[in-house]
Design an enzyme around this catalytic site. Structure first.
Site, PDB file in Angstrom:
ATOM      1  N   ASN A  13       0.832  -1.208   0.000  1.00  0.00           N
ATOM      2  CA  ASN A  13       0.000   0.000   0.000  1.00  0.00           C
ATOM      3  C   ASN A  13       0.866   1.258   0.000  1.00  0.00           C
ATOM      4  O   ASN A  13       1.429   1.641   1.031  1.00  0.00           O
ATOM      5  CB  ASN A  13      -0.903  -0.049   1.248  1.00  0.00           C
ATOM      6  CG  ASN A  13      -1.902   1.087   1.288  1.00  0.00           C
ATOM      7  OD1 ASN A  13      -1.682   2.150   0.699  1.00  0.00           O
ATOM      8  ND2 ASN A  13      -3.008   0.873   1.981  1.00  0.00           N
ATOM      9  N   LYS A  16       0.004   4.126   2.581  1.00  0.00           N
ATOM     10  CA  LYS A  16       0.542   3.972   3.940  1.00  0.00           C
ATOM     11  C   LYS A  16       2.006   4.401   3.968  1.00  0.00           C
ATOM     12  O   LYS A  16       2.442   5.059   4.898  1.00  0.00           O
ATOM     13  CB  LYS A  16       0.495   2.496   4.373  1.00  0.00           C
ATOM     14  CG  LYS A  16      -0.831   1.993   4.808  1.00  0.00           C
ATOM     15  CD  LYS A  16      -0.618   0.616   5.419  1.00  0.00           C
ATOM     16  CE  LYS A  16      -1.920  -0.083   5.680  1.00  0.00           C
ATOM     17  NZ  LYS A  16      -1.741  -1.404   6.268  1.00  0.00           N
ATOM     18  N   GLU A  40      -0.645 -12.635   5.047  1.00  0.00           N
ATOM     19  CA  GLU A  40      -1.431 -12.057   6.150  1.00  0.00           C
ATOM     20  C   GLU A  40      -2.401 -13.107   6.662  1.00  0.00           C
ATOM     21  O   GLU A  40      -3.275 -13.552   5.925  1.00  0.00           O
ATOM     22  CB  GLU A  40      -2.167 -10.807   5.661  1.00  0.00           C
ATOM     23  CG  GLU A  40      -2.767 -10.048   6.812  1.00  0.00           C
ATOM     24  CD  GLU A  40      -3.132  -8.602   6.468  1.00  0.00           C
ATOM     25  OE1 GLU A  40      -2.434  -7.945   5.692  1.00  0.00           O
ATOM     26  OE2 GLU A  40      -4.147  -8.145   7.008  1.00  0.00           O
ATOM     27  N   ASP A  69       0.003  -2.902  10.524  1.00  0.00           N
ATOM     28  CA  ASP A  69      -1.325  -3.484  10.397  1.00  0.00           C
ATOM     29  C   ASP A  69      -2.314  -2.566  11.105  1.00  0.00           C
ATOM     30  O   ASP A  69      -2.007  -2.035  12.178  1.00  0.00           O
ATOM     31  CB  ASP A  69      -1.379  -4.896  10.983  1.00  0.00           C
ATOM     32  CG  ASP A  69      -2.452  -5.684  10.251  1.00  0.00           C
ATOM     33  OD1 ASP A  69      -2.229  -6.022   9.088  1.00  0.00           O
ATOM     34  OD2 ASP A  69      -3.532  -5.892  10.824  1.00  0.00           O
ATOM     35  N   TYR A 143     -10.629   3.855   4.312  1.00  0.00           N
ATOM     36  CA  TYR A 143     -11.748   4.343   5.119  1.00  0.00           C
ATOM     37  C   TYR A 143     -11.696   5.862   5.374  1.00  0.00           C
ATOM     38  O   TYR A 143     -12.542   6.397   6.083  1.00  0.00           O
ATOM     39  CB  TYR A 143     -11.778   3.609   6.471  1.00  0.00           C
ATOM     40  CG  TYR A 143     -12.082   2.122   6.354  1.00  0.00           C
ATOM     41  CD1 TYR A 143     -13.333   1.676   5.938  1.00  0.00           C
ATOM     42  CD2 TYR A 143     -11.125   1.153   6.672  1.00  0.00           C
ATOM     43  CE1 TYR A 143     -13.635   0.318   5.842  1.00  0.00           C
ATOM     44  CE2 TYR A 143     -11.409  -0.216   6.575  1.00  0.00           C
ATOM     45  CZ  TYR A 143     -12.667  -0.613   6.163  1.00  0.00           C
ATOM     46  OH  TYR A 143     -12.958  -1.960   6.059  1.00  0.00           O
ATOM     47  N   ASP A 144     -10.709   6.554   4.814  1.00  0.00           N
ATOM     48  CA  ASP A 144     -10.585   8.006   5.061  1.00  0.00           C
ATOM     49  C   ASP A 144     -11.870   8.798   4.785  1.00  0.00           C
ATOM     50  O   ASP A 144     -12.194   9.711   5.541  1.00  0.00           O
ATOM     51  CB  ASP A 144      -9.435   8.604   4.231  1.00  0.00           C
ATOM     52  CG  ASP A 144      -8.083   8.416   4.907  1.00  0.00           C
ATOM     53  OD1 ASP A 144      -8.034   7.824   5.997  1.00  0.00           O
ATOM     54  OD2 ASP A 144      -7.070   8.860   4.332  1.00  0.00           O
ATOM     55  N   HIS A 167      -3.875   7.574  13.732  1.00  0.00           N
ATOM     56  CA  HIS A 167      -3.427   6.351  14.405  1.00  0.00           C
ATOM     57  C   HIS A 167      -1.987   6.032  13.994  1.00  0.00           C
ATOM     58  O   HIS A 167      -1.148   5.666  14.805  1.00  0.00           O
ATOM     59  CB  HIS A 167      -4.373   5.197  14.059  1.00  0.00           C
ATOM     60  CG  HIS A 167      -4.656   5.036  12.587  1.00  0.00           C
ATOM     61  ND1 HIS A 167      -4.996   6.100  11.779  1.00  0.00           N
ATOM     62  CD2 HIS A 167      -4.605   3.952  11.758  1.00  0.00           C
ATOM     63  CE1 HIS A 167      -5.162   5.679  10.528  1.00  0.00           C
ATOM     64  NE2 HIS A 167      -4.930   4.378  10.496  1.00  0.00           N
TER      65      HIS A 167
HETATM   66  P1  IMP Z   1      -4.342  -3.348   6.703  1.00  0.00           P
HETATM   67  O1  IMP Z   1      -4.889  -4.718   6.946  1.00  0.00           O
HETATM   68  O2  IMP Z   1      -3.352  -2.910   7.709  1.00  0.00           O
HETATM   69  O3  IMP Z   1      -3.840  -3.121   5.303  1.00  0.00           O
HETATM   70  O4  IMP Z   1      -5.513  -2.264   6.848  1.00  0.00           O
HETATM   71  C1  IMP Z   1      -6.840  -2.570   7.128  1.00  0.00           C
HETATM   72  C2  IMP Z   1      -7.771  -1.743   6.268  1.00  0.00           C
HETATM   73  O5  IMP Z   1      -7.833  -0.437   6.786  1.00  0.00           O
HETATM   74  C3  IMP Z   1      -7.365  -1.642   4.799  1.00  0.00           C
HETATM   75  O6  IMP Z   1      -8.527  -1.704   4.006  1.00  0.00           O
HETATM   76  C4  IMP Z   1      -6.740  -0.264   4.721  1.00  0.00           C
HETATM   77  O7  IMP Z   1      -6.893   0.305   3.443  1.00  0.00           O
HETATM   78  C5  IMP Z   1      -7.525   0.495   5.768  1.00  0.00           C
HETATM   79  N1  IMP Z   1      -6.720   1.556   6.362  1.00  0.00           N
HETATM   80  C6  IMP Z   1      -5.620   1.427   7.135  1.00  0.00           C
HETATM   81  N2  IMP Z   1      -5.144   2.622   7.489  1.00  0.00           N
HETATM   82  C7  IMP Z   1      -5.962   3.530   6.926  1.00  0.00           C
HETATM   83  C8  IMP Z   1      -5.974   4.950   6.907  1.00  0.00           C
HETATM   84  O8  IMP Z   1      -5.125   5.658   7.460  1.00  0.00           O
HETATM   85  N3  IMP Z   1      -6.984   5.504   6.218  1.00  0.00           N
HETATM   86  C9  IMP Z   1      -7.934   4.790   5.566  1.00  0.00           C
HETATM   87  N4  IMP Z   1      -7.978   3.479   5.540  1.00  0.00           N
HETATM   88  C10 IMP Z   1      -6.983   2.848   6.207  1.00  0.00           C
END
Ligand code: IMP
Length: 183
Positions: A13, A16, A40, A69, A143-144, A167
């Site tokens: 990503n 991130k 994962e 994560d 989710y922004d 976060h």
């Molecule tokens: P992951 O499993 O760590 O990749 O993230 C879990 C979900 O939360 C994924 O769909 C990410 O796109 C979303 N996500 C994580 N951090 C953010 C953020 O800062 N903004 C928006 N979506 C996020």
């Protein structure tokens, strides 16, 4: 821990990574990107997912790495989607989440940043409280467009200051204090 070695953020990503790079720059730490899809596991624990991801990344690249994560936890639906946030985003997406919710919309976004090198594996947590908007607002990723941080009326996608309050910021701030004091 190796001294002053280059540090790599391993993720598929780029959003991130861009945020993590800007945040760590502000603490004087240089970050490079290794774009890679890591194994994962499905688990109820973000720490367990993050730890195994970090081991996988270090085994692959044999360099000091950071992985992240995250989870979005919505109170009124028992913390859903939590550790399943990635799967839920890919399946029902933001509209699916909005359709699930009624009045109570309190939520929190959690980040676990994990550092791993040849001798150390350590997790750093960050969290921000907020609530879920009534509709999608702004053009951010993930989710922004539906997450409104506490003390704001705008979503992460609409705010210029996400990097200073997110976060991710809090987890990386914890990591930075530890990393800089161990250099
Ligand atoms: P992951 O499993 O760590 O990749 O993230 C879990 C979900 O939360 C994924 O769909 C990410 O796109 C979303 N996500 C994580 N951090 C953010 C953020 O800062 N903004 C928006 N979506 C996020």
């Amino acid at each position: 821990m190796r001294k002053s070695s280059e540090l790599f953020f391993v993720s598929s990503n780029v959003h991130k990574y861009d945020e993590a790079k800007r945040i760590l720059d502000s603490f004087g730490i240089r970050l490079s990107f290794l774009k890679s899809t890591l194994r994962e596991i499905q688990s109820d624990s973000i720490h367990e997912i993050a730890t195994l991801k970090a081991k996988d990344a270090f085994a692959k690249f044999q360099r000091p790495i950071l992985v992240e994560d995250d989870g979005l936890f919505i109170d009124s639906v028992g913390g859903f989607p939590g550790p399943y946030s990635s799967f839920v985003f890919k399946t029902i997406g933001n509209e699916g989440i909005l359709n699930l919710l009624k009045e109570s919309r309190d939520a929190r976004f959690v980040s676990v940043i994990t550092y791993c090198d040849n001798t150390v594996l350590q997790c750093f947590d960050g969290m921000i409280h907020g609530n879920i908007s009534m509709s999608q607002k702004g053009r951010g990723w993930g989710y922004d467009p539906i997450f409104i941080p506490v003390n704001s009326e705008k979503t992460f996608a609409e705010l210029d200051c996400k990097d200073e309050i997110s976060h991710r910021y809090h987890a990386l701030e914890n990591f930075s204090s530890w990393y800089l004091s161990n250099q």
